[in-house]
Design an enzyme around this catalytic site. Sequence first.
Site, mmCIF file in Angstrom:
data_model
loop_
_atom_site.group_PDB
_atom_site.id
_atom_site.type_symbol
_atom_site.label_atom_id
_atom_site.label_comp_id
_atom_site.label_asym_id
_atom_site.label_seq_id
_atom_site.Cartn_x
_atom_site.Cartn_y
_atom_site.Cartn_z
ATOM 1 N N GLU A 290 0.820 -1.207 0.000
ATOM 2 C CA GLU A 290 0.000 0.000 0.000
ATOM 3 C C GLU A 290 0.863 1.270 0.000
ATOM 4 O OE1 GLU A 290 -4.104 -0.714 1.986
ATOM 5 O OE2 GLU A 290 -3.198 0.908 3.106
ATOM 6 N N HIS A 311 7.298 -27.210 -0.704
ATOM 7 C CA HIS A 311 6.651 -28.360 -1.328
ATOM 8 C C HIS A 311 5.515 -27.933 -2.246
ATOM 9 C CE1 HIS A 311 8.934 -31.117 1.310
ATOM 10 N NE2 HIS A 311 8.987 -30.017 2.044
ATOM 11 N N LYS A 425 -13.644 1.051 -3.395
ATOM 12 C CA LYS A 425 -14.700 1.404 -2.435
ATOM 13 C C LYS A 425 -15.804 2.195 -3.129
ATOM 14 C CE LYS A 425 -12.095 1.567 1.923
ATOM 15 N NZ LYS A 425 -11.558 2.408 2.983
#
Length: 451
Positions: A290, A311, A425
């Site tokens: 951010e 793995h 938003k």
Amino acid sequence: MAEIEFDYSNAEEFMPPQEFAAFLQKAEAAKAELLGRQGKGNDFLGWIDLPEDYNKEEFARIKKAAEKIRSHSQVLLVIGIGGSYLGARAAIEFLSNAFANALPAEKRNAPEIYFVGNNISGTYLSQLVEVLGDRDFSINVISKSGTTTEPAIAFRIFRAIAEKKYGKEKAAEHIFATTDKAKGALKSLAGREGYETFVVPDDIGGRFSVLTAVGLLPIAVAGIDIDALMQGARDEREELLSAEGEKNQALMYAAVRNLFLNRGKRVEVLANYEPQFHYVAEWWKQLYGESEGKEHKGLFPASIDLTTDLHSMGQYMQDGQRMMLETVVCIDQPLEEVTIEEDPEDLDGLNYLAGKTMDFVNKNAMKATILAHVEGGVPNLLIHVPGQDAHSLGALFYFFEFACGVSGYISGVNPFDQPGVESYKKNMFALLGKPGYEELRKEIEAKEAKG
Ligand code: PA5
């Protein structure tokens, strides 16, 4: 000596010395800009002096509230998202028992702690309601703006449950709000209902707020020593503010990661060998993602838990696209030691490890992996953390925050805003029909109609 040690010896072969010297100079200039408080985003630099200059009255109130919650609640629900959640979760998961919520209450010596309001899943929420059952609980709702959708929905639901269980008046003794000192829906609601409130300081952004009430209240409820956490940050601050050039571990880290960005690396993978570090890495990803992901710049911060992910991701790290550098966080002193015992039958062929500790095996797995990755062309940076304790974590939080500010200034962005987060938003509000977003909704619908 510095608490947090940065070692770039496994990356030097990929770093032309003159280029490194140039980036170190840039890091020093960026540090001066940061401490001169005249650079971009300079109204969000409250975190720099926070370990020294914090509200002592509120700090004492945090401890008192934590004690109250610990005494009357079997469960604490921490409601928040992004910077209003990740720091607390990072500290609690790193410093508590890995299976804390499953321990008998007397061993845990703290309420069970659950995080909610960090997604919009009805499944997650109703399953948490089921886990909560009819036990005594408290809520710490954390939102600087007081209007973020995810925590607001979760708070509406759990507030209703608390009011039904305790009655409106008594529920107020179980609800603690951490928000802006003056504005926002949460602040008004808390004032009206009489919740105890804590402040997210104006000059500290969410991702830099772990050492404010945002992180400290839930961390204290978990029984973690918040004095030691602050002391660790304080010690690291003193070191990073005074150490110069190559002696300054955060400047070195900031310089080296920018050098690699400049040389074409696109991803920084933060690797750990202690599973409880997982959420510290999540916090780190938000901090760097951010802060630096702007103007089409920045390393993409990713993380892996090792040796688990060897793995699954090991093949790619070794041999996939050469776009990454790896930063390994090494916890020097493990919290617990387990010794591998001799087995007379040795059917699993493990007797060559008899008498050795798991930490010995883990550290050698780390060394082996670093060797392999460097050989595969992945520059490796190593960050040494003394132990899995509150003091070390406080120091590490500060180290990463300081390096992030310096690193952002080196790359020329404002590390302290987040304009990109606002875009989704606004679209979401428009699509959900929030009043005030009618025009944007029409624009989106027109785009959709065009196909
Ligand atoms: O770092 C940030 O600023 C963000 O991640 C915010 O913390 C997050 O969006 C939550 O915002 P708020 O605390 O206003 O609910």
